[in-house]
Motif scaffolding. Sequence first.
Motif, mmCIF file in Angstrom:
data_model
loop_
_atom_site.group_PDB
_atom_site.id
_atom_site.type_symbol
_atom_site.label_atom_id
_atom_site.label_comp_id
_atom_site.label_asym_id
_atom_site.label_seq_id
_atom_site.Cartn_x
_atom_site.Cartn_y
_atom_site.Cartn_z
ATOM 1 N N GLU A 26 1.107 -1.044 0.016
ATOM 2 C CA GLU A 26 0.233 0.041 -0.071
ATOM 3 C C GLU A 26 0.828 1.305 0.037
ATOM 4 O O GLU A 26 0.485 2.013 -0.589
ATOM 5 N N GLN A 55 -5.611 9.459 -4.815
ATOM 6 C CA GLN A 55 -5.883 8.838 -4.872
ATOM 7 C C GLN A 55 -4.662 8.031 -4.457
ATOM 8 O O GLN A 55 -4.013 6.899 -3.292
ATOM 9 N N GLU A 59 -4.291 5.528 -0.406
ATOM 10 C CA GLU A 59 -3.733 4.641 -0.230
ATOM 11 C C GLU A 59 -2.714 5.055 1.225
ATOM 12 O O GLU A 59 -2.528 3.493 1.294
ATOM 13 N N HIS A 62 -5.332 3.350 3.149
ATOM 14 C CA HIS A 62 -5.160 2.203 3.413
ATOM 15 C C HIS A 62 -3.913 1.329 4.376
ATOM 16 O O HIS A 62 -3.841 0.685 4.563
ATOM 17 N N GLU A 103 -3.758 -2.077 -9.562
ATOM 18 C CA GLU A 103 -4.776 -2.312 -9.227
ATOM 19 C C GLU A 103 -5.009 -3.909 -8.534
ATOM 20 O O GLU A 103 -5.591 -4.622 -7.709
ATOM 21 N N ILE A 106 -2.871 -5.539 -6.330
ATOM 22 C CA ILE A 106 -3.637 -5.825 -5.186
ATOM 23 C C ILE A 106 -4.761 -6.621 -4.411
ATOM 24 O O ILE A 106 -4.739 -7.008 -3.842
ATOM 25 N N GLN A 136 -10.901 -2.249 -3.399
ATOM 26 C CA GLN A 136 -10.835 -3.098 -4.818
ATOM 27 C C GLN A 136 -11.709 -3.067 -5.716
ATOM 28 O O GLN A 136 -11.345 -2.899 -6.731
ATOM 29 N N GLU A 139 -12.094 0.419 -6.994
ATOM 30 C CA GLU A 139 -11.183 0.908 -7.566
ATOM 31 C C GLU A 139 -11.047 0.242 -8.787
ATOM 32 O O GLU A 139 -10.525 1.040 -9.652
HETATM 33 FE FE1 FEO Z 1 -4.685 -0.040 -1.493
HETATM 34 FE FE2 FEO Z 1 -6.133 0.618 -4.359
HETATM 35 O O1 FEO Z 1 -4.904 -0.883 -3.114
#
Ligand code: FEO
Length: 170
Positions: A26, A55, A59, A62, A103, A106, A136, A139
């Motif tokens: 992240e 963005q 992150e 996150h 993404e 992730i 996710q 996103e």
């Molecule tokens: Fe937090 Fe978009 O990964």
Amino acid sequence: MKDIVRQKIGINVDVMDLLNEQISKEAHSAAVYLAMASWCDHNGLTNSAEFFYKQSAEEREHMLKIFNFINDNGGTAYSPEVNNINHEYNSLQEIFETALDQEIQITKSINNIVTRCRKVQDYGSENFLQWFVQEQMEEENQFRRILEMFDLMGTDGIALKFIDERIKHD
Ligand code: FEO
């Protein structure tokens, strides 16, 4: 040793290791998006720059969410090192394609931790991660919608300005 640690923390130690790896991912994402914001700024794409500044901040949130979860449950969260950040891009389209790829990686990583949670019956951590599963999906969809604009409108000067004007962070 592991058994003693297990008594003190509310999450599975193997899951905790994966969550610490996720903290790094992240943080890396936050840094990548900051570099993308800088590229957009330098190329006069102001809405896209604003999008990536936001963005990047998301992150970092996150990262902190996972960081706090580990520490709140008696584990130890590790502050990540971030390196290998690319600042060279050829186009805005390339940036959004790179962002979507990131993404997708992730998402795979989050899903992998959820799978581990189930295997070791760490349902508390699995429950915590459901927020990330949902995030996710949102996103990935956001980046796919933006990339569709390039397919529809092309990438020349006027189209690029037109796309930039329509880029907004949810
Ligand atoms: Fe937090 Fe978009 O990964």
